[in-house]
Design a protein around this motif. Structure first.
Motif, PDB file in Angstrom:
ATOM      1  N   ALA A  96       0.812  -1.221   0.000  1.00 52.54           N
ATOM      2  CA  ALA A  96       0.000   0.000   0.000  1.00 52.54           C
ATOM      3  C   ALA A  96       0.840   1.262   0.000  1.00 52.54           C
ATOM      4  CB  ALA A  96      -0.922  -0.005   1.220  1.00 52.54           C
ATOM      5  N   SER A  97       2.090   1.179   0.475  1.00 51.29           N
ATOM      6  CA  SER A  97       2.863   2.401   0.729  1.00 51.29           C
ATOM      7  C   SER A  97       3.927   2.732  -0.294  1.00 51.29           C
ATOM      8  CB  SER A  97       3.544   2.284   2.101  1.00 51.29           C
ATOM      9  OG  SER A  97       4.554   1.284   2.079  1.00 51.29           O
ATOM     10  N   SER A 130      -3.232  -2.637  -6.770  1.00 54.95           N
ATOM     11  CA  SER A 130      -4.185  -1.590  -6.428  1.00 54.95           C
ATOM     12  C   SER A 130      -3.954  -0.340  -7.269  1.00 54.95           C
ATOM     13  CB  SER A 130      -4.064  -1.238  -4.941  1.00 54.95           C
ATOM     14  OG  SER A 130      -4.740  -0.036  -4.640  1.00 54.95           O
ATOM     15  N   LYS A 162      -4.151   3.279  -4.517  1.00 57.77           N
ATOM     16  CA  LYS A 162      -3.005   3.642  -3.680  1.00 57.77           C
ATOM     17  C   LYS A 162      -2.070   4.625  -4.381  1.00 57.77           C
ATOM     18  CE  LYS A 162      -0.185  -0.335  -5.090  1.00 57.77           C
ATOM     19  NZ  LYS A 162       0.363  -1.640  -4.644  1.00 57.77           N
ATOM     20  N   PRO A 187      -2.068   5.970   2.141  1.00 56.22           N
ATOM     21  CA  PRO A 187      -2.763   4.670   2.163  1.00 56.22           C
ATOM     22  C   PRO A 187      -2.146   3.667   3.131  1.00 56.22           C
ATOM     23  CG  PRO A 187      -1.390   4.852   0.210  1.00 56.22           C
ATOM     24  CD  PRO A 187      -1.374   6.203   0.854  1.00 56.22           C
ATOM     25  N   GLN A 188      -0.968   3.943   3.650  1.00 55.84           N
ATOM     26  CA  GLN A 188      -0.321   3.019   4.585  1.00 55.84           C
ATOM     27  C   GLN A 188      -0.850   3.159   6.005  1.00 55.84           C
ATOM     28  OE1 GLN A 188       1.044   5.728   3.383  1.00 55.84           O
ATOM     29  NE2 GLN A 188       2.025   6.864   5.047  1.00 55.84           N
ATOM     30  N   ILE A 235      -5.616   1.574   5.107  1.00 56.28           N
ATOM     31  CA  ILE A 235      -4.872   0.499   4.464  1.00 56.28           C
ATOM     32  C   ILE A 235      -5.768  -0.678   4.101  1.00 56.28           C
ATOM     33  CG2 ILE A 235      -4.213  -0.532   6.689  1.00 56.28           C
ATOM     34  CD1 ILE A 235      -1.575  -1.360   5.390  1.00 56.28           C
ATOM     35  N   VAL A 285      -7.106  -0.767   0.588  1.00 59.86           N
ATOM     36  CA  VAL A 285      -6.148  -1.292  -0.390  1.00 59.86           C
ATOM     37  C   VAL A 285      -6.092  -2.813  -0.306  1.00 59.86           C
ATOM     38  CG1 VAL A 285      -3.729  -1.256  -1.123  1.00 59.86           C
ATOM     39  CG2 VAL A 285      -4.799   0.838  -0.280  1.00 59.86           C
TER      40      VAL A 285
END
Length: 419
Positions: free
Chosen positions: A76-77, A300, A303, A310-311, A315, A318
């Motif tokens: 996600a990050s 995704s 994200k 999004p992290q 989250i 995602v």
């Protein structure tokens, strides 16, 4: 019987005794010296036996969640990390450091005699008050809020300490005055005083999601500690009155701004509402596009700067987009297993303090998971509630792992037969 025959008979008896003696002696030597490896294995097997060592099923469930959470946090990050930090692995490296520290804390706490926390519960609560006061005198962070105490690469969030402090103190209080918890001065009054003062300090930050979680934890600990149900109604009425007064005097302006567009993320009618619901709307887009099976790990779309940061709190949106509704349901099932196992171990602890403390610490996980899911699906206003073991953050992750270490410590004395 002739003398020579008597001597022969006695000699035979002596020989039989000697053979039996040597047979038993050899068996003991074999057990003691010939098979030391097997004995060591049997001894080491007790390490994970329920009631004799830490609980292996609880450990496995926890490590599975932590592993999956770390993978999903990185997935996600990495786009957001590359855009903001110039390094796709920025959040992953830091999260791994937090995990190492957290696992070390969990390991230490699993060997710690949790009953010693009984004596220092007021001190821990005092530390929570101190950090909540300290953060208010420090410079404000992004958005003008004061929620973190900066320590280089690591920031301490006092609300995380306050959650643990509240659970620990009320476990101590309710186990000490268990037979008196039906009286108001031992239940509702301490609850109002402690929650009220902590909520006031969090209100000044402001940190409303922290107030909600600590409020729920306070009610839970008092209720399982023996408080009468009617006191819940009294406390709810008092809290409702305070909220009404603050709303009428404009004291909840920050909270009210968070409620703008709540429940209308897909039905915005103005440009202002479009921006107010931006994060939640893209969260719903992510959940919807994931479908039943998901787009695939790492695939995704939301994200890529559509979901802000999004992290963190969003989250799980995602997660649903990448592994679908089925994968998300499995993760929630694993969370449920963790909570169930933790509460089961706690209920079978040999003392009231262990029962209350373990239930409180484990329930915190379940409470945060439920609230986080409700936020990302627009059932609750966007209040910033992290998902345990998935969301990026040092103080939350380390505190949670240390608290799970306490649950493992409780499991060592759990009154459960070996299976």
């Amino acid at each position: 019987m002739a003398p020579n025959k008597r001597m022969i008979f006695q000699a035979d008896v002596n020989r039989i005794y000697d053979e039996e003696y040597h047979r038993e002696t050899d068996a003991k030597k074999e057990k003691m010296f010939i098979r030391p490896t097997r004995r060591r294995k049997m001894k080491n097997a007790k390490w994970f036996d329920i009631g004799m060592g830490i609980d292996l099923p609880f450990c496995i469930i926890l490590l599975v969640l932590l592993t999956v959470g770390t993978i999903m946090m990185f997935s996600a990050s990495y786009a957001f990390a590359y855009y903001t930090q110039g390094d796709s692995y920025y959040y992953l490296f830091r999260q791994l450091i937090f995990i190492v520290i957290g696992l070390a804390a969990m390991f230490v706490m699993s060997f710690f005699n949790y009953n010693k926390l009984h004596k220092i519960a007021p001190i821990v609560l005092g530390i929570a008050y101190f950090t909540l006061l300290l953060v208010l005198v420090l410079p404000a962070g992004e958005g003008g809020v004061k929620r973190w105490i900066p320590l280089g690469m690591f920031n301490i969030q006092p609300s995380e300490i306050a959650k643990f402090g509240v659970i620990l103190f009320f476990a101590h209080w309710a186990s000490k005055y268990y037979n008196k918890m039906q009286l108001a001065k031992y239940s509702i009054i301490p609850g109002i005083v402690i929650f009220g003062t902590i909520a006031f300090l969090l209100f000044l930050e402001p940190h409303y999601s922290g107030i909600v979680i600590i409020g729920i934890l306070t009610v839970l600990m008092l209720y399982i500690g023996g408080m009468k149900t009617k006191y819940l109604l009294i406390g709810g009425a008092l809290l409702g009155g305070v909220v009404l007064i603050l709303a009428m005097t404009g004291g909840l302006s920050y909270a009210m701004s968070r409620m703008d567009g709540w429940g209308q993320a897909l039905e915005y009618t103005t440009d202002e509402m479009w921006w107010d619901t931006y994060q939640t709307r893209n969260s719903l887009y992510a959940i919807g596009s994931g479908g039943l099976w998901g787009l695939g790990l790492g695939q995704s779309r939301q994200k890529y700067l559509y979901i802000p940061e999004p992290q963190n709190d969003f989250i799980f949106a995602v997660v649903v987009e990448e592994i679908g509704l089925i994968g998300a349901a499995i993760i929630l099932l694993i969370f449920a297993l963790l909570v169930w196992r933790g509460i089961t171990l706690s209920l079978r602890a040999k003392d009231k303090f262990g029962k209350l403390l373990g239930i409180g610490l484990t329930s915190q996980i379940g409470i945060q998971v439920v609230l986080n899911i409700l936020v990302i699906t627009d059932w609750l206003p966007n209040t910033g509630i992290s998902l345990p073991f998935f969301s990026y953050g040092g103080s939350s992750l380390i505190m949670l792992l240390a608290q799970m270490g306490i649950v493992l410590s409780i499991s060592r004395t759990a009154n459960i037969e070996r299976q």
